[in-house]
Design a protein around this motif. Structure first.
Motif, short mmCIF file in Angstrom:
data_model
loop_
_atom_site.label_atom_id
_atom_site.label_comp_id
_atom_site.label_asym_id
_atom_site.label_seq_id
_atom_site.Cartn_x
_atom_site.Cartn_y
_atom_site.Cartn_z
N UNK A 245 11.40 15.98 -7.99
CA UNK A 245 11.09 15.38 -6.69
C UNK A 245 9.93 14.40 -6.84
N UNK A 246 8.94 14.78 -7.62
CA UNK A 246 7.80 13.88 -7.87
C UNK A 246 8.23 12.61 -8.57
N UNK A 247 9.13 12.75 -9.54
CA UNK A 247 9.63 11.57 -10.25
C UNK A 247 10.40 10.66 -9.30
N UNK A 248 11.21 11.25 -8.42
CA UNK A 248 11.97 10.46 -7.45
C UNK A 248 11.04 9.71 -6.50
N UNK A 249 10.00 10.38 -6.03
CA UNK A 249 9.04 9.73 -5.14
C UNK A 249 8.30 8.62 -5.87
N UNK A 250 7.92 8.89 -7.11
CA UNK A 250 7.24 7.89 -7.93
C UNK A 250 8.12 6.66 -8.12
N UNK A 251 9.40 6.88 -8.42
CA UNK A 251 10.32 5.76 -8.62
C UNK A 251 10.55 4.98 -7.33
N UNK A 252 10.59 5.68 -6.21
CA UNK A 252 10.76 5.01 -4.92
C UNK A 252 9.61 4.03 -4.68
N UNK A 253 8.39 4.49 -4.97
CA UNK A 253 7.23 3.62 -4.82
C UNK A 253 7.25 2.47 -5.80
N UNK B 70 0.85 -1.19 0.00
CA UNK B 70 0.00 0.00 0.00
C UNK B 70 0.89 1.25 0.00
N UNK B 71 1.96 1.20 0.79
CA UNK B 71 2.86 2.34 0.88
C UNK B 71 3.52 2.63 -0.47
N UNK B 72 3.95 1.60 -1.17
CA UNK B 72 4.55 1.79 -2.49
C UNK B 72 3.58 2.40 -3.48
N UNK B 73 2.35 1.92 -3.46
CA UNK B 73 1.32 2.46 -4.36
C UNK B 73 1.03 3.92 -4.03
N UNK B 74 0.99 4.25 -2.74
CA UNK B 74 0.71 5.62 -2.33
C UNK B 74 1.85 6.55 -2.75
#
Length: 59
Positions: free
Chosen positions: A33-41, A3-7
């Protein structure tokens, strides 16, 4: 898939999409920053990270 990854992926997608067309350095920084967060998920969920520049529209 967590769930955390999807969020994280969803929040990063929204942040990237809202800022990708801005011309200011601040907008581009937020898109990055958004791309980095998206890739982290994506990585948490076992998907490959997005490697194209934010705003290119590449899938």
């Amino acid at each position: 898939m967590s769930i955390e990854g999807k969020a994280k992926e969803a929040a990063g997608f929204i942040k990237e999409e809202l800022n990708e067309h801005g011309k200011s350095p601040e907008s581009q920084k937020k898109a990055d920053e958004g791309r980095a967060l998206r890739n982290e998920g994506r990585i948490e969920d076992g998907k490959p990270p997005k490697t194209t520049e934010p705003g290119t529209g590449a899938k």
